[in-house]
Every structure is written in C-alpha cells, then in structure tokens.
Write a protein that holds these residues in place. Structure first.
Motif, PDB file in Angstrom:
ATOM      1  N   ASN A 194       0.840  -1.196   0.000  1.00  0.00           N
ATOM      2  CA  ASN A 194       0.000   0.000   0.000  1.00  0.00           C
ATOM      3  C   ASN A 194       0.875   1.246   0.000  1.00  0.00           C
ATOM      4  OD1 ASN A 194      -2.425  -1.691   0.424  1.00  0.00           O
ATOM      5  ND2 ASN A 194      -1.503  -2.047   2.435  1.00  0.00           N
ATOM      6  N   THR A 195       0.598   2.150  -0.926  1.00  0.00           N
ATOM      7  CA  THR A 195       1.485   3.302  -1.118  1.00  0.00           C
ATOM      8  C   THR A 195       0.733   4.620  -1.085  1.00  0.00           C
ATOM      9  OG1 THR A 195       1.264   3.224  -3.531  1.00  0.00           O
ATOM     10  CG2 THR A 195       3.026   1.914  -2.546  1.00  0.00           C
ATOM     11  N   ASP A 196       1.497   5.668  -0.838  1.00  0.00           N
ATOM     12  CA  ASP A 196       1.035   7.040  -0.954  1.00  0.00           C
ATOM     13  C   ASP A 196       2.135   7.794  -1.689  1.00  0.00           C
ATOM     14  OD1 ASP A 196      -0.003   9.568  -0.751  1.00  0.00           O
ATOM     15  OD2 ASP A 196       0.315   9.769   1.414  1.00  0.00           O
ATOM     16  N   GLY A 197       1.924   7.979  -3.007  1.00  0.00           N
ATOM     17  CA  GLY A 197       2.983   8.557  -3.822  1.00  0.00           C
ATOM     18  C   GLY A 197       4.162   7.603  -3.881  1.00  0.00           C
ATOM     19  N   THR A 201       2.940   2.936   2.815  1.00  0.00           N
ATOM     20  CA  THR A 201       2.234   3.164   4.087  1.00  0.00           C
ATOM     21  C   THR A 201       2.147   1.885   4.902  1.00  0.00           C
ATOM     22  OG1 THR A 201       0.116   2.821   2.956  1.00  0.00           O
ATOM     23  CG2 THR A 201       0.901   5.101   3.179  1.00  0.00           C
TER      24      THR A 201
END
Length: 503
Positions: A194-197, A201
């Motif tokens: 799971n990523t944010d940019g 995360t």
C-alpha cells in the motif's frame, strides 16, 4: 523532511540478505538501549535461491561485528574455507595445456627495492606464474593447506580468507541469531503493498497489515516493494555481461576427494562453471548466456564437463537479472540484495553487496524521513559500487584470446562498456597496474593487487625495463619464497581443520 526518530523498520524477504540486514539494524539501533522495532516478514513458500555458496574475505568482518561464533557459523552452514579462485580455460591452451591462473585474497607488501609485480616481470624465473611467485595462498593450496594455523583466533588466519557455505543453511542460521537478538519474525506472504505517492504506508499479509517508518526490500529479483514505488528504475548490464541464466547441480563427493579450500571457475562454450566444495557435498553450476543456449543444452554441457562418476543430489535452473537499480532508495523503501541488483557471481560478491548496502544505513538512515540529499548520497554510492564491480568482472572477459565461439569473440570486445577501462588496459601494457590507476573510484574490495592477479593471469604482462640487477631480483624472489614456506609451515591442512571443526 523530518527529524523524527525511527521507531520501526519492516524487512520483507528473508534469506541471507534479509537476515543479514535484520541483524545489522538490530545491533545498530538497539544494542545500546534503543527501541526501534525491527520486523522481518518472510514466507516459507518462497524459497531462497540458495546456490550462491562462496564469499569474499571481507564478509568475516561482518560476522565478527555481529558477534557470531565463527566455529558455530561454519558447522551450522557446512562451510569450508576459501583462499581464492582458480580460473581455468579462460584463454586458449598453451602447448596443449589448459590455461589457468589463481586469484587470491591477500595483499602483499613489497619485499625488495621495487614492487613485487615489477620484480616478477623482470624475473629470471619467468616460468613461475605471478601467483606462484608472489602469493602465499597459491603456495598453500598446492599442498592442500588452508588459511588457518592451529592457534589462529576466530576470523583470523595466516592469510585473508572467505567461505564456501550452504546459502539455505546460512539463511536459517542468521534467522535464529537475529531472532535471539530481538528481531520480530513474521512467517507470512505479502499480498499487497500500500502506497502514498513514492512512500509505502503498509504491507498487507494474511496475518494482518504492517505499517512502518522504513521498509527494506529483500524480496529477490522481483523487487516486490521497490517496483511498486518506481517501475522504470532498472539499468541492465546484459550487453557487457550476458550470462543471465544458470543451471546448478549439487553432488556427492567420492570417498577419496577432500574438499578444496578454493573455488574453481572453468570457462565453457558460452559462460563458465563454478565448483564449490562444502564439508558435506560439492556445489557446481553453469552460468551461461541464455540467448545462445537453451536450458537443456546448458545442462547437457555441464553434465558432460562434470562427468558421471558422482551422485547428483539436486538440479535447479535459474533466471538471473543482471544489472542494478538506478535508485536503491525511493521514498521510505530501500532495496538490498537481489532486489537492488546483481552482478554475475564470478567473484562471489553477492553477500559483499548486501553487507555494503546494510552498513551504509549507519551513516544515511538517521531519521524516519531523511532529506532527499541523503537518499541521493546512498544511491550514488551504491551505483558507484556496482559500477566498480561491473568493471572488474568485465576485465575477466575482455582480456581473453578465445575465439572458438561467438560468445568469446564478443567477450573480448566488452572493455568498451566500462568507461576508461580500455585506456587503462592499453596503459598497463607499458606499466604495472598500481593504486593511483584506480584511485577515486567507489572501490570497496578489489584493489590494484586484485587487478594484477587477473591481468597477469590472463597474460597481460607489461613490457617494462627498470634499473635493477639480477641479484636484487633473485634476492626478492627468495624472500617471497621464504615467506611462502613460513606460512606453509604454520598452516593446517584443510582436511585437518575441518576435522577439528567437526569435533
């Protein structure tokens, strides 16, 4: 950017790279009362490659720094000692004899008025190879001796040495030691990243979701985490180093074959075969150009080379990705080991690069979110390390005079892929290779001494004339010989060392 202290690090992937990194970070952050949570997630369903079973000599310093008992380490991994590498068939035969040369680990100080290399070049005893004339290790292996004396302290010997070890057992041993030191082990598979940019995360597993300040990607060639953040992040070395596949065979020893204390690398039609002796079996494998041979052809050529006198325990085929990341550290994710890159295993540098990648974190990973300049520094340094190793491996190929296959005819042209290498090779026809020729690079292990063993072993000997006398040359060679004899007298046989270890 933030100066927030690191509170948690999650490593995804085990094996030697994952557990070496976990041990190092646990000691780095928590040995003096720190409280950084180090978690390693691995799945038993995803096996390690487990065939790269040789190391360079500097890995001893890592194991010693981790507080590992050397004798226990060797017993637990069925290990033997490694004095260097014997290269065979990398050039045309001479007078019907297979070409061979030895590349040891040692660094020798000059024992005369001029350096040892220049002494050998001028030597009246030109029939001696460079290694035979100057290397203690070369003399030891002739007599089946190993780098240890009976009273050698742990991680020390008569000369520097590395190991031959079972990579699968190595991963298990390091896991046990890391968990004893406080690393949290989660046996599960990562199903989602799971990523944010360009930051991770959390990672999702059947056992829950794991968040962390920093994620370390040790998932092998697939680079599960780093690929999710930046897919266009790979630089291939396959033009200059086209051996992108391997077939590995593990086989039993016959009763009268004691384990050798050196690796053998024998060139075949489209690559080369390693021969690595463990205490309980021999590991072999053919590293080859998959664009020129099928898996079936490669295995047949390997079996023909090995002969059929030994019982085969296991055969496995491997696909290798030759190259490295442009950026090893992206956002809060750092790729270490095969996730970061791979140079073909000709000089056994796999664990060395893991060691370098992990230990660079001591100076770079100083907060939960370091500035980009720190990430850039880490990436620049590791790129330099890979470039340095790439050049040294190319050197082994580009000096060949073999022209029996298209593979070797192309190998002779590969110096052009390493900036400045051909110019240096041309210069080294007229002077010895010396420290200043390589100064300013990102060298981490292979120095001018190592270059000389390869250059002179591949018959690339400089045409030089220095003001010296035959008497001075003979005296220096005599001192080198006396030094070899002194080490021979002090050392144990490899067989006796292994027997002592097993008690």
């Amino acid at each position: 950017m933030s100066d927030k202290p690191i509170s948690s690090i999650t490593i995804v992937g085990g094996g030697s790279s994952g557990w070496m990194t976990a041990m190092y970070l646990q000691k780095l952050y928590n040995q003096s009362g720190g409280d950084v949570k180090i978690t390693l997630i691995e799945s038993q369903d995803i096996g390690t490659i487990g065939v790269g079973e040789a190391t360079v000599h500097t890995i001893r310093f890592f194991f010693a720094a981790m507080g590992l008992d050397e004798a226990e380490l060797l017993r637990e991994t069925n290990a033997t000692l490694k004095s260097g590498i014997m290269f065979r068939n990398w050039m045309k035969p001479k007078v019907g004899n297979t070409h061979e040369y030895f590349h040891p680990f040692e660094q020798q100080r000059p024992l005369g008025p001029i350096d040892n290399a220049s002494t050998w070049v001028h030597s009246p005893e030109a029939e001696l190879s460079y290694a035979d004339a100057t290397s203690i290790s070369a003399e030891l292996i002739k007599h089946q001796r190993c780098p240890k004396a009976p009273n050698s302290p742990p991680y020390q010997g008569v000369v520097p040495y590395g190991y031959h070890l079972d990579a699968t057992l190595m991963g298990r041993y390091l896991r046990k030691k890391a968990c004893e030191a406080g690393v949290i082990h989660v046996e599960s598979i990562v199903t989602d990243v799971n990523t944010d940019g360009e930051s991770i995360t959390s990672v999702t597993t059947p056992k829950g979701e794991f968040s962390s300040d920093i994620f370390i990607d040790c998932t092998g060639f697939k680079g599960l985490l780093i690929e999710k953040l930046r897919s266009d992040n790979w630089q291939s070395f396959e033009k200059e180093l086209p051996c992108n596949k391997a077939v590995a065979i593990q086989r039993k020893y016959p009763q009268d074959m004691p384990p050798k204390s050196y690796t053998v690398a024998t060139a075949l039609s489209n690559g080369w075969v390693w021969e690595i002796d463990l205490s309980n079996r021999q590991g072999t494998g053919y590293v080859y150009d998959g664009n020129r041979l099928t898996k079936e052809q490669a295995e047949a050529e390997l079996r023909a080379h090995l002969g059929d006198e030994l019982e085969i325990l296991r055969t496995v085929h491997l696909d290798m990705r030759i190259g490295c990341r442009k950026a090893f550290w992206v956002g809060n994710c750092i790729a270490i080991g095969l996730s970061g890159g791979f140079i073909e295993p000709l000089e056994s540098t796999g664990l060395h690069i893991v060691n370098v990648g992990a230990r660079l974190l001591a100076t770079h990973l100083s907060s939960a979110n370091p500035p980009q300049a720190v990430r850039d520094s880490y990436n620049r340094t590791l790129n330099g390390v890979y470039e340095d190793l790439r050049q040294f491996i190319i050197l082994h190929y580009c000096l060949t005079d073999r022209d029996d296959t298209e593979f070797w005819r192309e190998a002779a042209k590969t110096a052009k892929y390493a900036k400045g290498l051909q110019d240096r090779i041309d210069i080294w026809k007229h002077k010895t290779c010396e420290y200043m020729d390589l100064a300013g690079s990102f060298n981490t292990i292979f120095t001018d001494e190592n270059y000389r063993f390869v250059l002179y072993g591949m018959d690339h000997v400089p045409a030089i004339t220095l003001p010296t006398t035959r008497e001075a040359l003979t005296a220096t060679l005599a001192r080198l010989k006396a030094q070899q004899q002194q080490a021979l007298d002090a050392s144990m046989s490899h067989e006796a060392f292994l027997a002592k270890l097993a008690k």
